[in-house]
Design an enzyme around this catalytic site. Structure first.
Site, PDB file in Angstrom:
ATOM      1  N   HIS A 178      36.676  41.551  39.111  1.00 38.19           N
ATOM      2  CA  HIS A 178      35.957  42.120  37.974  1.00 38.19           C
ATOM      3  C   HIS A 178      34.467  42.000  38.241  1.00 38.19           C
ATOM      4  O   HIS A 178      34.032  41.326  39.176  1.00 38.19           O
ATOM      5  CB  HIS A 178      36.331  41.427  36.670  1.00 38.19           C
ATOM      6  N   CYS A 226      33.327  30.890  33.497  1.00 44.12           N
ATOM      7  CA  CYS A 226      33.157  31.576  34.775  1.00 44.12           C
ATOM      8  C   CYS A 226      31.900  32.439  34.682  1.00 44.12           C
ATOM      9  O   CYS A 226      31.180  32.402  33.690  1.00 44.12           O
ATOM     10  CB  CYS A 226      34.382  32.408  35.152  1.00 44.12           C
TER      11      CYS A 226
END
Length: 629
Positions: A548, A384
């Protein structure tokens, strides 16, 4: 490639709404006055669905693709003008056609794009406190203006275009030329241009025709599974080597599952085999027209089951003759070509790779064609943007599935895309990040997912590993990330059981402020959390979101910490509900053990119920500490 991308965009507007289109088709098939079980009251739903529900859903989906929920709302509202100009006689006049579907596919994305550009003009220039006022009124004004444009400018043009297209179809039918469309459709399918043809032209025209006559043959031009079935059966009998061995399984997937792409490599391997599918397609269309056959709504996917589900009561025999007639002709032509072929066998694995290259992404369904020739899979990475949250959760879920399948020698880890090297056998990424990952790991197999927690692609990956490596011989647990437990990185003060946010951005702020208050991050990290969300969604599925920061924002993390917020009413997270929001700040790897526990919790309905029933922060800690990886 540009046409393929455009076709994919059109498909992405239509395909999420196929269920609603099928519902309309079934209600039409059963309850109109010439249906299987006529009912005057239930049939009243047919007209509102075709004129209002379906176009507005398509417009909303197209707008949302361009500019999230805000774009969807503006796009759907703007489309009302086209619908009104379609429905009311004073606008229609003498011109035929119903432009609401093509209008929705144009107006939805267009209005959303204009809204996106308009917002960019005054981004950061609005005085604090006036943001909501400007957002709401700008959206309302633009949507209203675009609705008027659609009513008086777009609708008349589209009505004329549809009238011309309808005349063209009528000309082809009246002169017996409709079968010639297979000369374009069958090669287009193999080149992955079918979405532009099918969803850009055939589906809107077919729905328009079905609304007037109750059925349309246009739904069968591309979806007929007969030509592909005949080709694969011919390979099963007269093929050689791996092509012959793979064809029977591919035929089952293609005919019953509706995944036509599995026969494309068989054409690419021997391009002259396209003649078989063209002949089969032409035969099928000829028989459909001969018996005056059509479907109530699109058959998606192109499975025989989906075709029969949308077949009117009196057309089953004609549909069956058309499908199997197409298969028979395709089989005969393909068999003749294979029997007279003196050239060396083609490389099916290479043809599959060529097909996936043209499509722009790997197809796990088509991996059945290549068997284990792609090599064994021992190193899997879930990548990611930052490598601290989404990838860790996804890797934990996938790792458990791989272990349970008995592949203890297969490692599953997570990394940020920026740290990837071309050393992996298989790379899993969110669908929005796959192209970036492919640039760094060109030799790996790439799999795209859109749901980190419960993606069905994880099971497909396990099947792929089974085929490549052989069935597992017993689970051998791989090493999990080690580190502190819940009490080390998730403090009681960072747990909120009744969140106040009502939307995604507010929820990110709420989770981020808990990290800031805990002294785990600097203020700049909160903006990085929003920046991460704008690039790729952190919604994990199963009612969970884990916002995040970006990889570049790790310098703003003082120590590893996690925050937990539960909402009584799930917040809208890019169109998906999020009841639990977990903010993440990972300085190193000491948060990965807890993320692994979180992943296990949210794939276990009983554990999720415990979190939902928790009455204190300590209860939340107990759930997360009590789950063993």
């Amino acid at each position: 490639m540009r046409v393929q991308k455009f076709g994919t965009f059109l498909s992405n507007m239509i395909m999420p709404n196929i269920g609603a289109i099928i519902a309309w088709g079934l209600i039409t098939a059963f309850f109109i006055d010439v249906g299987w079980t006529p009912n005057d009251k239930i049939s009243l739903m047919v007209e509102p669905m075709i004129f209002y529900l379906l176009p507005l859903m398509i417009a909303y989906t197209g707008g949302r693709i361009v500019y999230d929920t805000r774009g969807g709302v503006v796009g759907a509202t703007a489309t009302v003008g086209v619908i009104v100009a379609t429905y009311f006689p004073e606008f229609v006049g003498e011109q035929g056609g119903s432009p609401m579907f093509l209008g929705a596919m144009i107006m939805g994305p267009l209005a959303a794009y204009l809204m996106k550009r308009a917002d960019a003009l005054w981004d950061g220039k609005i005085r604090p406190g006036f943001e909501m006022l400007v957002d709401n009124f700008s959206a309302g004004i633009l949507a209203g203006l675009m609705a008027i444009v659609g009513m008086f400018a777009l609708a008349p043009v589209l009505r004329q275009i549809i009238a011309w297209l309808g005349d063209a179809v009528s000309f082809l039918v009246d002169n017996g030329l409709l079968p010639l469309t297979s000369l374009f459709i069958e090669p287009a399918k193999v080149m992955f241009l079918n979405n532009a043809i099918n969803h850009g032209v055939l589906t809107p025209l077919g729905i328009d025709e079905a609304a007037e006559t109750g059925k349309s043959v246009l739904f069968l031009l591309e979806a007929n599974p007969g030509p592909g079935l005949g080709l694969l059966l011919a390979y099963s009998v007269f093929g050689r080597g791996i092509a012959k061995a793979s064809a029977p399984g591919a035929a089952i997937i293609q005919f019953f599952g509706g995944i036509h792409e599995v026969y494309f490599p068989f054409v690419l391997m021997k391009p002259k085999m396209i003649l078989a599918t063209i002949a089969g397609g032409m035969t099928g269309i000829f028989l459909f027209v001969l018996f005056d056959i059509g479907l109530r709504a699109p058959a998606a996917p192109g499975s025989i089951f989906a075709v029969y589900a949308q077949t009117p009561g009196g057309d089953f025999l004609g549909v069956t003759i058309g499908v199997f007639g197409a298969a028979a002709v395709s089989f005969v032509v393909a068999a003749l070509l294979l029997k007279t072929d003196r050239s060396a066998d083609g490389d099916l694995a290479a043809a599959t790779s060529q097909m996936e290259s043209m499509k722009g992404k790997e197809s796990i369904a088509s991996s059945t064609l290549a068997g284990g020739s792609a090599g064994e899979i021992h190193k899997i990475v879930f990548a990611c943007d930052a490598g601290m949250g989404s990838s860790a959760m996804g890797a934990s879920v996938l790792r458990k599935k791989i272990q349970q399948a008995g592949h203890g020698d297969v490692s599953v880890t997570n990394k940020s895309i920026a740290n990837l090297q071309d050393e992996w056998d298989l790379v899993v990424t969110h669908q929005d990040l796959t192209e970036r990952a492919r640039q760094r790991t060109g030799s790996a197999v790439h799999v795209s997912v859109d749901n980190f927690m419960g993606s069905p692609r994880y099971d497909e990956i396990v099947e792929l590993v089974d085929r490549a490596n052989g069935a597992g011989a017993g689970a051998a647990p791989a090493a999990e990330a080690t580190g502190g437990g819940a009490t080390d990185v998730l403090a009681l003060d960072s747990i909120v059981l009744s969140g106040r946010a009502t939307g995604r951005d507010e929820a990110i702020d709420e989770a981020g402020r808990l990290l800031l208050t805990a002294g785990a991050v600097e203020q700049s990290y909160l903006e990085a959390m929003h920046e991460r969300e704008r690039s790729v969604s952190t919604h994990m599925g199963n009612l969970l979101a884990i916002p995040h920061g970006t990889n570049e924002a790790k310098s703003a993390i003082r120590r590893t910490a996690i925050s937990f917020v539960r909402y009584d009413q799930p917040v809208d997270w890019n169109g998906k509900p999020a009841e639990f929001v977990i903010g993440i700040a990972g300085a190193g790897d000491d948060h990965l053990a807890l993320l692994s526990r979180i992943a296990e919790v949210f794939t276990d309905a009983e554990q999720v119920a415990r979190l939902r029933a928790a009455t204190s922060p300590a209860d939340v800690q107990a759930v997360l500490e009590g789950v063993r990886a």
